[in-house]
Design a protein around this motif. Structure first.
Motif, PDB file in Angstrom:
ATOM      1  N   UNK A 186       0.830  -1.207   0.000  1.00  0.00           N
ATOM      2  CA  UNK A 186       0.000   0.000   0.000  1.00  0.00           C
ATOM      3  C   UNK A 186       0.865   1.259   0.000  1.00  0.00           C
ATOM      4  N   UNK A 187       1.962   1.244   0.785  1.00  0.00           N
ATOM      5  CA  UNK A 187       2.850   2.396   0.826  1.00  0.00           C
ATOM      6  C   UNK A 187       3.564   2.632  -0.485  1.00  0.00           C
ATOM      7  N   UNK A 188       3.951   1.553  -1.173  1.00  0.00           N
ATOM      8  CA  UNK A 188       4.613   1.710  -2.467  1.00  0.00           C
ATOM      9  C   UNK A 188       3.663   2.277  -3.510  1.00  0.00           C
ATOM     10  N   UNK A 189       2.401   1.872  -3.462  1.00  0.00           N
ATOM     11  CA  UNK A 189       1.430   2.373  -4.438  1.00  0.00           C
ATOM     12  C   UNK A 189       1.094   3.832  -4.176  1.00  0.00           C
TER      13      UNK A 189
ATOM     14  N   UNK B 226       7.239   5.240   3.985  1.00  0.00           N
ATOM     15  CA  UNK B 226       7.757   5.509   5.325  1.00  0.00           C
ATOM     16  C   UNK B 226       6.661   5.435   6.372  1.00  0.00           C
ATOM     17  N   UNK B 227       5.507   6.077   6.087  1.00  0.00           N
ATOM     18  CA  UNK B 227       4.391   6.073   7.039  1.00  0.00           C
ATOM     19  C   UNK B 227       3.829   4.665   7.226  1.00  0.00           C
ATOM     20  N   UNK B 228       3.751   3.903   6.142  1.00  0.00           N
ATOM     21  CA  UNK B 228       3.217   2.542   6.240  1.00  0.00           C
ATOM     22  C   UNK B 228       4.158   1.636   7.036  1.00  0.00           C
ATOM     23  N   UNK B 229       5.472   1.837   6.867  1.00  0.00           N
ATOM     24  CA  UNK B 229       6.428   1.062   7.655  1.00  0.00           C
ATOM     25  C   UNK B 229       6.313   1.390   9.143  1.00  0.00           C
ATOM     26  N   UNK B 230       6.159   2.662   9.434  1.00  0.00           N
ATOM     27  CA  UNK B 230       5.996   3.067  10.832  1.00  0.00           C
ATOM     28  C   UNK B 230       4.717   2.482  11.414  1.00  0.00           C
TER      29      UNK B 230
END
Length: 270
Positions: free
Chosen positions: A206-209, A214-218
């Motif tokens: 989802x973060x890559x799309x 960065x926010x999705x990893x956090x």
């Protein structure tokens, strides 16, 4: 992390994120230590009591039955054998335990032994998910901090892989780094190994799309940490009654082994 921040020129940002991460990790360690304190104390005290009973108390009580030449029950005879063995061998058992602990400490530093050991730990029903969540949270947190500091993805992945203590998951991360360097997406590279939780892979995809990796990893690190806290709570909650029941069962066997000859004597008298 500091090295990555220096390379990217965003050291203040990386240090700020690192301070927040270390605070959260320290809080989790303190919470875990406090939760495990009671079971550890119960285990130590119970082992000390049972050992004292078997080494010092049981021989004096059972000596009376042996002098009477009474036919003892199987449970009582087994208790006498265990008691005699512990009285004679407890120094050797203690030395063997210390030697085994020291030997295991040095043996686990070798990759040939550490890798299968880490693989076996991941397969243990209660412990495996805890280890997987801990390493996943470390990986996601570190990667989020480095990417937030402007560190290139491959360099950030290399640094993030090194913070994981489980060799199996670290190898899976190294294979993912190779796939990413060959052009694969991070989510697809991580999901290919099946060592990382599906939630992490979905959030990374989802973060890559959306361009908010960065926010999705956090967010993934936060969710894994929350899941880790829940698993620890359930583990400790179940551990306490299991330990109490086990130690109570051991004490019950000792008491029965002592009482059975007394009951037989009373029956003969009557």
């Amino acid at each position: 992390l500091v090295h990555g921040g220096e390379e990217s020129g965003a050291l203040p940002t990386v240090l700020q994120h690192l301070a927040d991460y270390l605070d959260a990790r320290q809080a989790l360690k303190q919470k875990t230590g406090l939760a495990l304190l009671y079971p550890i104390l119960v285990t130590v005290v119970a082992i000390a009591i049972v050992s004292g009973l078997l080494i010092y108390v049981v021989p004096q009580v059972v000596q009376v039955f042996q002098q009477s030449r009474q036919n003892l029950a199987l449970l009582t005879r087994s208790l006498i054998v265990v008691s005699d063995f512990l009285r004679a061998a407890w120094p050797y058992l203690l030395g063997l335990a210390l030697a085994g602990g020291i030997g295991a400490h040095f043996a686990l530093k070798r990759d040939a032994i550490r890798y299968p050991w880490d693989a076996a730990l991941l397969k243990i029903p209660a412990l495996g998910p805890l280890i997987r969540s801990t390493n996943t949270a470390r990986f996601a947190s570190t990667l989020s901090i480095l990417m937030g500091g402007g560190v290139p993805l491959i360099s950030a992945l290399n640094s993030s892989a090194r913070v994981m203590t489980n060799r199996v998951m670290r190898e899976a991360a190294d294979l993912a780094i190779t796939r990413v360097s060959e052009g694969a997406s991070l989510a697809r590279a991580l999901s290919a190994s099946s060592q990382f939780p599906p939630l992490l892979n979905h959030l990374i995809a989802s973060g890559e799309i959306s361009g908010k990796l960065e926010q999705m990893l956090k967010r993934a690190a936060e969710l894994e940490t929350q899941g880790l806290e829940r698993r620890l709570s359930v583990f400790v909650t179940l551990l306490e009654p299991v330990m109490i029941l086990f130690m109570g069962g051991v004490v019950l066997l000792i008491v029965l082994a002592i009482l059975l000859p007394i009951i037989e004597i009373n029956q003969l008298v009557h």
